[in-house]
Design a protein around this motif. Structure first.
Motif, PDB file in Angstrom:
ATOM      1  N   GLY A  84     -69.479  50.367  39.863  1.00 16.22           N
ATOM      2  CA  GLY A  84     -70.896  50.665  39.731  1.00 16.22           C
ATOM      3  C   GLY A  84     -71.142  52.053  39.172  1.00 16.22           C
ATOM      4  O   GLY A  84     -72.002  52.247  38.299  1.00 16.22           O
ATOM      5  N   LEU A  85     -70.388  53.025  39.644  1.00 18.72           N
ATOM      6  CA  LEU A  85     -70.536  54.382  39.124  1.00 18.72           C
ATOM      7  C   LEU A  85     -70.021  54.502  37.698  1.00 18.72           C
ATOM      8  O   LEU A  85     -70.531  55.310  36.910  1.00 18.72           O
ATOM      9  CB  LEU A  85     -69.793  55.359  40.040  1.00 18.72           C
ATOM     10  CG  LEU A  85     -70.449  55.582  41.410  1.00 18.72           C
ATOM     11  CD1 LEU A  85     -69.497  56.300  42.355  1.00 18.72           C
ATOM     12  CD2 LEU A  85     -71.745  56.373  41.253  1.00 18.72           C
ATOM     13  N   ALA A  86     -69.018  53.690  37.350  1.00 19.58           N
ATOM     14  CA  ALA A  86     -68.530  53.692  35.970  1.00 19.58           C
ATOM     15  C   ALA A  86     -69.615  53.205  35.020  1.00 19.58           C
ATOM     16  O   ALA A  86     -69.777  53.728  33.904  1.00 19.58           O
ATOM     17  CB  ALA A  86     -67.283  52.817  35.854  1.00 19.58           C
ATOM     18  N   GLU A 107     -55.114  50.172  40.622  1.00 21.11           N
ATOM     19  CA  GLU A 107     -55.804  49.173  39.798  1.00 21.11           C
ATOM     20  C   GLU A 107     -57.296  49.143  40.097  1.00 21.11           C
ATOM     21  O   GLU A 107     -58.120  48.962  39.201  1.00 21.11           O
ATOM     22  CB  GLU A 107     -55.196  47.787  40.023  1.00 21.11           C
ATOM     23  CG  GLU A 107     -55.785  46.720  39.111  1.00 21.11           C
ATOM     24  CD  GLU A 107     -55.082  45.382  39.267  1.00 21.11           C
ATOM     25  OE1 GLU A 107     -55.567  44.404  38.665  1.00 21.11           O
ATOM     26  OE2 GLU A 107     -54.064  45.325  39.980  1.00 21.11           O
ATOM     27  N   VAL A 108     -57.664  49.346  41.348  1.00 23.28           N
ATOM     28  CA  VAL A 108     -59.068  49.316  41.737  1.00 23.28           C
ATOM     29  C   VAL A 108     -59.846  50.475  41.112  1.00 23.28           C
ATOM     30  O   VAL A 108     -61.082  50.426  41.017  1.00 23.28           O
ATOM     31  CB  VAL A 108     -59.181  49.361  43.278  1.00 23.28           C
ATOM     32  CG1 VAL A 108     -58.824  50.739  43.814  1.00 23.28           C
ATOM     33  CG2 VAL A 108     -60.567  48.955  43.733  1.00 23.28           C
ATOM     34  N   LEU A 109     -59.146  51.491  40.635  1.00 24.75           N
ATOM     35  CA  LEU A 109     -59.788  52.655  40.032  1.00 24.75           C
ATOM     36  C   LEU A 109     -59.841  52.585  38.506  1.00 24.75           C
ATOM     37  O   LEU A 109     -60.283  53.538  37.853  1.00 24.75           O
ATOM     38  CB  LEU A 109     -59.045  53.934  40.442  1.00 24.75           C
ATOM     39  CG  LEU A 109     -58.915  54.186  41.945  1.00 24.75           C
ATOM     40  CD1 LEU A 109     -58.127  55.469  42.201  1.00 24.75           C
ATOM     41  CD2 LEU A 109     -60.283  54.263  42.611  1.00 24.75           C
ATOM     42  N   LEU A 110     -59.427  51.467  37.935  1.00 26.02           N
ATOM     43  CA  LEU A 110     -59.359  51.356  36.475  1.00 26.02           C
ATOM     44  C   LEU A 110     -60.698  51.569  35.778  1.00 26.02           C
ATOM     45  O   LEU A 110     -60.739  52.143  34.681  1.00 26.02           O
ATOM     46  CB  LEU A 110     -58.762  49.995  36.083  1.00 26.02           C
ATOM     47  CG  LEU A 110     -57.255  49.832  36.351  1.00 26.02           C
ATOM     48  CD1 LEU A 110     -56.761  48.472  35.882  1.00 26.02           C
ATOM     49  CD2 LEU A 110     -56.466  50.953  35.674  1.00 26.02           C
ATOM     50  N   PRO A 111     -61.831  51.119  36.338  1.00 28.65           N
ATOM     51  CA  PRO A 111     -63.102  51.406  35.652  1.00 28.65           C
ATOM     52  C   PRO A 111     -63.356  52.901  35.473  1.00 28.65           C
ATOM     53  O   PRO A 111     -63.911  53.321  34.457  1.00 28.65           O
ATOM     54  CB  PRO A 111     -64.150  50.776  36.583  1.00 28.65           C
ATOM     55  CG  PRO A 111     -63.412  49.677  37.277  1.00 28.65           C
ATOM     56  CD  PRO A 111     -62.037  50.224  37.496  1.00 28.65           C
ATOM     57  N   ALA A 117     -60.919  59.351  33.948  1.00 30.86           N
ATOM     58  CA  ALA A 117     -60.543  59.900  35.253  1.00 30.86           C
ATOM     59  C   ALA A 117     -59.058  59.664  35.517  1.00 30.86           C
ATOM     60  O   ALA A 117     -58.447  58.744  34.973  1.00 30.86           O
ATOM     61  CB  ALA A 117     -61.378  59.268  36.359  1.00 30.86           C
ATOM     62  N   ILE A 118     -58.472  60.497  36.358  1.00 28.39           N
ATOM     63  CA  ILE A 118     -57.060  60.394  36.733  1.00 28.39           C
ATOM     64  C   ILE A 118     -56.985  59.675  38.069  1.00 28.39           C
ATOM     65  O   ILE A 118     -57.446  60.202  39.087  1.00 28.39           O
ATOM     66  CB  ILE A 118     -56.426  61.788  36.837  1.00 28.39           C
ATOM     67  CG1 ILE A 118     -56.463  62.481  35.474  1.00 28.39           C
ATOM     68  CG2 ILE A 118     -54.994  61.702  37.359  1.00 28.39           C
ATOM     69  CD1 ILE A 118     -56.059  63.949  35.517  1.00 28.39           C
ATOM     70  N   PRO A 119     -56.409  58.451  38.112  1.00 24.66           N
ATOM     71  CA  PRO A 119     -56.442  57.657  39.346  1.00 24.66           C
ATOM     72  C   PRO A 119     -55.252  57.912  40.266  1.00 24.66           C
ATOM     73  O   PRO A 119     -54.100  57.953  39.833  1.00 24.66           O
ATOM     74  CB  PRO A 119     -56.407  56.224  38.808  1.00 24.66           C
ATOM     75  CG  PRO A 119     -55.565  56.326  37.563  1.00 24.66           C
ATOM     76  CD  PRO A 119     -55.831  57.701  36.985  1.00 24.66           C
TER      77      PRO A 119
END
Length: 236
Positions: A84-86, A107-111, A117-119
């Motif tokens: 949503g923030l992406a 993987e959940v941070l891919l957006p 961003a650095i996940p």
């Protein structure tokens, strides 16, 4: 890019038991806490107790102010929040984004990663109480680090700055890791509750205190064994 290249502005999303403690640990290493999100009165009180003077801010403002954002929220809420923030363009190129859920990798941070961003996935193997006592226990703990290979040193450096010991866990192993954490946590709690209940029924006062040394020594022995059985004569 290195977490040690300079002090970071750190934003904490979530004022449960974990977020404020990690914020305090990073503040102790010299980083600046830019803000924390908190909804309930209890979470606001916790944030103020552990991070006095840190402003309670809306999530978009925290992200805008921060070079490192820690998502210390329930595992099931992470995907929707990140995506949503992406969609709103909130995530910034070069911004470090870390979550603390045991069962999820990056993987959940891919957006967010798609926007530069650095996940990182950083899970402390610790049962948090949400008090300052956790800071000392964090210094004796390990943190599972999952990240793309080029940025693993960033995750490891942040963990060291928190005072803990980093351990790399592959993305494909996060589910198994989470199962191990849940098994150790839930089983130990269940057994202790059962044992203290039995002692209470037979009139033993303060059954938790009565079992404290026994449980701690038994767990320490099991951890030292590491899956190896002692010979019967050594257990007598």
């Amino acid at each position: 890019m290195s977490a040690r290249a300079g002090r970071l502005g750190v934003g904490i999303i979530g004022a449960g038991h974990v977020g404020p403690v990690l914020g305090a640990a990073l503040a102790g290493a010299g980083h600046a806490i830019t803000g924390i999100s908190a909804i309930s009165e209890r979470s606001r009180d916790r944030a103020e107790a552990i991070l006095p003077g840190v402003p309670i801010l809306p999530i978009p403002e925290i992200i805008e102010r921060s070079e490192l954002v820690i998502l210390a929220i329930p595992e099931g809420e992470i995907a929707a929040l990140v995506s949503g923030l992406a969609e709103t363009g909130a995530w910034q190129p070069g911004q470090i984004l870390a979550h603390t859920a045991p069962g999820l990798g990056v993987e959940v941070l891919l957006p967010a990663a798609a926007r530069g961003a650095i996940p990182l996935a950083l899970h402390p193997a610790l049962t948090f109480t949400g008090t300052s006592m956790d800071l000392q226990r964090l210094a004796e703990s390990y943190v599972a680090v999952t990240a793309p290979t080029p940025v693993q040193p960033i995750g490891q450096a942040l963990v060291v700055e928190m005072g803990a010991e980093p351990v790399i866990v592959a993305e494909s192993d996060r589910a198994a890791y989470a199962e191990a954490i849940a098994t150790a946590t839930e089983f130990s709690r269940s057994i202790v509750r059962q044992a203290t209940g039995i002692l209470a029924e037979i009139g033993v006062e303060n059954p938790g205190g009565f079992l404290s040394s026994l449980v701690r020594s038994s767990v320490d022995l099991a951890l030292r064994e590491g899956g190896h059985r002692e010979a019967p004569e050594d257990l007598a």
